[in-house]
Write an enzyme that holds these catalytic residues in place. Structure first.
Site: not given
Ligand SMILES: *[C@@H]1O[C@H](CO)[C@@H](O)[C@H](O)[C@H]1NC(C)=O
Ligand SMILES: *[C@@H]1O[C@H](CO)[C@@H](O)[C@H](O)[C@H]1NC(C)=O
Ligand SMILES: *[C@@H]1O[C@H](CO)[C@@H](O)[C@H](O)[C@H]1NC(C)=O
Ligand SMILES: *[C@@H]1O[C@H](CO)[C@@H](O)[C@H](O)[C@H]1NC(C)=O
Length: 938
Positions: A715, A746, A852, A895
């Site tokens: 990356n 990812r 994720d 998050r």
């Protein structure tokens, strides 16, 4: 530890054992200890005898005594000297003894090491044996396979322009079906379904005074450019698209005359004949009449008076008598944007029951003001139409009563528009739309169900207005209840299961309406609503989705597979001049047990269902989890064979445990078993400027069974240092240059990924081999889910009571498994980039976080299932894993925000809770001594 070589040590060891070293050492020590003792005893005896002599001679003369004194002193000094030397001797001996003892200890340690090494070598030998056996099975399979893999048939293309044939009669045209009017010879199975578009500017087909909507013209050309089936070469084309509408009257004309002064129909049939590839009868031509602005029906069936030969008609308005089933295509009007994200248009899906149980807004025009092109009561006889009107009046009365009855359900019925509708071009007795798009949207967002009337005239199979009402309803999450639903068809009904989206009720059963709606529980309301949104987003929302859907439906009819989904070409950071330095991987291989055979790379089988997928699972692909626009190498939902098929006729590729006899740990470790054929997995690693951490992680993968290859996404814009020493672990390691530093990378669907199973890991995640393999085996049974280690959950915020909190505390319930250490199907990488709205990836880039969570949302949305957490050894270490990162408060705050933002994008929270964790079957089971557990430690 590193052993320079095993051979000399083994000889030494042999020697040690032969001469019984320990016994010799004991003897030597005994001698060494006894000798000084004896010497000491002897010397002290001499001293004592000397003393006794002096005592017995007390009467000796003085000089003699003097002499003796001197002698004695000498003697004593001598003795003291001897004693000193003996003492130092003794000390030396003691030192030696210590030395020997130490050596002895180191030898016995060596023996232990060698024993351990022997055990390792034994494990290795077992693995090699196992690997050889597996290789033999694979070879046997290869030999037995008496039919070679079929070579791909040549891509068959017609390679000539359609020849000119005589025009067909109007009667034949009215009865066209695929077998009678379509030229299948231009569309072979392997052609890839090339589509040619006539440029609407170069080949105008409209009569004077009519024009095609300019927006449509430009947008259509543009969005078809993104469609992979588009070809510039008419000799190859399977179908030819002609844009004929939305037909709008020239603005110049309107000022002169309300109607069309020449009273010409919009479409010029002579112009159609002049199209260069019309071929006399318009075979394989598709005439697109896409409504956009004019939602009432006059722009409706513009083909009914025109000779369209053998062409397929695509529009929103059809008469029952003119529609040719499985030949013509009903579409929804193109009311949306050209393309792009559309989720913002949609209403939030909850609560399932909204303010109004049922709503309706519309105004019936009993006398059409203009009848230039529309026909009244075309086919049905006047008596029937009269009955229809009476029924309509009855329905109206019933609904008005319903709205005033005393019930806890709320209805909102507006049968007259305020202000009155100014629609002048309406069909007789049809319902005009009230208000503006946004005012209607407000009501629809508050309605659980929305009433939609089928056209009063039963002549119509579909009208643009009807389709537009369905479009609006689905966008706002109001479930359409179509009164007279048995009389109409909705868009793309060949492929879309509308019964899962809307409720169809015959008009005569209007009295059952309230009862019916009340019986539908929340769960089904949500199913209807979600299905409606799926259909809207995928097939109706934008010009792009409409065009793609039209092409896909026609292709699907012919069972020509879609074109393969794009993969991203992985560009290595290395090239001819910049090569990695490879060194043999060393270090702790962690192989206390043999976990599986070491095999050469074996790629997952790909594209096996090109010609059967659409037939056997076409419905699911169109209506559930699938993507009907592209073909994928394999799907998480690919079917499996019954367990006896592995032994009866379909053995190839399967690796049953102990050839089907089954068994415990030992047999289990030798074969994959399960319900799917043999396969391997790929490790997908995202790394950013942590070179040594990465190298250590790669080195730990040495000797990992079933590992196909490792793909590292680099990356950082900075290339790896030239002096890095890359561990050679026996499988290919691709180091792929990322275009830019993004966590979305990812999930890049790289062409290097050759297996269905992808193990996504952070560069610093320390997973043990047994954990990885257990995870792999569990994933093989849950191929559609995320299967992995770090579990998290979304908790309701009890302070605000209207949002979610991300939570990583110890918990007995979880809803996410982080992709820093989990298995997932390769298909989801495609969906992450293709299906997920761009807004989600933008948010991931904005925060440099949450990719994720996004993947968990995506997979749960598609499967409607929670992820699977697998057990980890209690020694599970994950330094620098999100656990420790999440200590960081901003990381946590982001998050929280991500979960709530993604919920807005999806329209609901797809995450589901689970209280389940997978342990291996014999874990914690008492088993006989001669049996092994599935894994020693998990
Ligand atoms: C509309 O139709 C009626 C009956 O079919 C006819 O008499 C009338 O002239 C038509 N109006 C126009 C504007 O064409
Ligand atoms: C190989 O990569 C290095 C480092 O990026 C670059 O400097 C070099 O020009 C590349 N050589 C070739 C032949 O592409
Ligand atoms: C199936 O389609 C894929 C992608 O177009 C192609 O690579 C593959 O060769 C096809 N297989 C067969 C048997 O036609
Ligand atoms: C985790 O638990 C601690 C103590 O029980 C609590 O203070 C903290 O807020 C919890 N964290 C989250 C994210 O809920």
């Amino acid at each position: 530890m590193v052993l320079p070589s095993i051979e000399p040590r083994q000889n030494y060891c042999q020697w040690l054992i032969n001469v019984k070293l320990s016994r010799i050492v004991v003897m030597v020590l005994t001698i060494l200890i006894l000798t000084p003792l004896i010497t000491h005893f002897y010397l002290s005896k001499v001293e004592r005898s000397a003393n006794s002599v002096s005592h017995s001679h007390v009467d000796l003369p003085e000089d003699l005594a003097d002499l003796r004194e001197v002698d004695l002193r000498v003697g004593v000094e001598e003795l003291v000297r001897i004693r000193g030397s003996v003492l130092s001797e003794l000390r030396n001996i003691e030192k030696k003894r210590q030395q020997f003892k130490q050596e002895l200890q180191s030898y016995s340690k060596n023996i232990e090491d060698l024993k351990l090494e022997l055990a390792h070598q034994q494990t290795n030998l077992n693995r090699l044996k196992m690997s050889v056996e597996q290789a033999e099975v694979a070879m046997h399979e290869a030999l037995q396979q008496n039919t070679p893999d079929l070579a791909l048939p040549q891509r068959l293309l017609p390679n000539e322009l359609p020849p000119k044939l005589p025009a067909i009669s109007k009667e034949r045209s009215r009865n066209c079906r695929m077998f009678s009017c379509f030229d299948h010879s231009r569309c072979s199975l392997t052609s890839g379904f090339p589509v040619y578009l006539y440029d609407p500017d170069q080949h105008p087909v409209m009569n004077d005074g009519w024009d095609v909507d300019g927006f449509l013209k430009t947008t259509l050309k543009q969005v078809l450019g993104y469609n992979p089936h588009l070809t510039q070469n008419p000799t190859d084309a399977c179908i030819f698209l002609v844009l004929v509408g939305e037909a709008l009257k020239d603005t110049d004309d309107v000022t002169e005359n309300i109607g069309n002064h020449l009273n010409l129909p919009p479409l010029d049939s002579k112009a159609l004949q002049r199209l260069p590839y019309w071929g006399g009868d318009g075979r394989n031509h598709v005439l697109l009449n896409l409504a956009r602005r004019d939602l009432s029906a006059t722009s409706g069936d513009i083909f009914s008076d025109i000779d369209t030969g053998r062409a397929i008609l695509v529009q929103s308005t059809f008469y029952h008598d003119y529609f040719r089933p499985n030949f013509d295509l009903i579409v929804s009007p193109v009311l949306g944007p050209p393309g792009g994200d559309v989720w913002q248009e949609c209403a939030y899906m909850l609560p399932s029951r909204r303010k109004y149980l049922l709503s309706f807004q519309g105004e019936m025009k009993s006398t059409p003001k203009s009848n230039t092109t529309s026909k009244q009561f075309l086919f049905t006889d006047a008596q029937l139409e009269k009955e229809n009107v009476e029924l309509n009046n009855y329905i109206l009365q019933h609904l008005k009563n319903l709205a005033t009855t005393h019930t806890s359900d709320k209805f909102l019925f507006n049968f007259e528009c305020v202000p009155a509708s100014d629609d002048t071009t309406l069909l007789p007795f049809d319902w005009a739309l009230c208000g503006t798009d946004s005012s209607r949207r407000g009501i629809l967002k508050d309605s659980t169900f929305v009433l939609i009337f089928a056209p009063t005239s039963t002549d119509y199979l579909s009208t643009t207005l009807l389709q537009a009402r369905v479009y609006e309803a689905l966008r706002s999450g109001a479930i359409p209840l179509i009164l007279g639903g048995d009389q109409i068809q909705l868009a793309y009904h060949e492929v879309i299961q509308w019964r899962r989206v809307a409720i169809f009720l015959p008009k005569a059963r209007v009295t059952e309406l309230h009862f019916l709606l009340r019986t539908i529980p929340d769960e089904d309301i949500m199913l209807f609503r979600k299905q409606g949104r799926l259909v809207w987003e995928r097939y109706l929302a934008s010009v792009q989705s409409t065009l793609d859907t039209i092409v896909a439906v026609l292709r699907d009819r012919l069972n020509i597979p879609a074109l393969p989904a794009d993969t991203v070409a992985g560009i290595s950071v290395f090239n001819e001049t910049f090569q990695p330095i490879l060194v043999p991987a060393v270090g702790d291989v962690e192989q206390e047990e043999s976990l599986g055979p070491l095999e050469p790379p074996y790629n997952s089988l790909a594209f096996r269902r090109n010609y059967s997928l659409g037939l056997t699972q076409g419905h699911e692909i169109w209506n559930d989890w699938g993507d009907p626009f592209r073909l994928y190498a394999a799907l998480p939902t690919d079917p499996i064979l019954p367990s006896d098929a592995k032994f009866i006729g379909s053995e190839r590729g399967f690796r049953p445990i102990a050839s089907g006899a089954g068994g415990s740990g030992k047999e289990f470790s030798e074969a994959l078993g399960g319900n799917s054929p043999r396969e391997q997995f790929t490790i997908l690693l995202l790394t950013y400027e942590r070179e040594q951490v990465l190298l250590d992680s790669i080195a730990r993968l040495r000797g990992l069974p079933y590992l196909n290859s490792v793909v590292v996404i680099w990356n950082s814009p900075r290339l790896p240092s030239a002096d890095l020493r890359w561990p050679d672990i026996g499988v290919t390691v691709h180091i792929i240059k990322a275009a830019r530093n993004s966590l979305n990378n990812r999930f890049l669907p790289l062409d290097n990924l050759q297996t269905e199973a992808i193990l996504s890991v952070d560069d610093d995640a320390h997973l043990r081999h047994d954990e990885i393999l257990f995870g792999f085996r569990v994933w093989r049974e849950h191929r559609d889910r995320i299967v992995g280690f770090p579990g998290r959950f979304h908790a309701w915020d009890l302070n605000t009571k209207n949002s979610w909190l991300y939570n990583s505390n110890y918990s007995c319930e979880l809803s996410m498994v982080l992709t820093g250490a989990s298995f997932l199907h390769r298909h989801y990488l495609h969906l992450y980039w293709k299906w997920l709205p761009q807004a989600v990836r933008d948010k991931v880039d904005e925060y440099m976080n949450c990719e994720d969570i996004a993947m968990n949302f995506l997979v749960s949305h598609i499967t409607q299932k929670p992820p699977v957490k697998v057990t980890s050894r209690w020694t599970f270490r994950c330094p620098g894993c999100p656990q420790s990162l999440s200590e960081d408060d901003t990381h946590f705050q982001e998050r929280h925000k991500c979960i709530n933002y993604f919920t807005q994008v999806f329209g609901y929270t797809p995450l589901l809770n689970t209280q389940y964790r997978a342990d291996s079957i014999l874990f914690k089971t008492r088993i006989p001594h001669d049996k092994q557990k599935c894994f020693k430690f998990i």
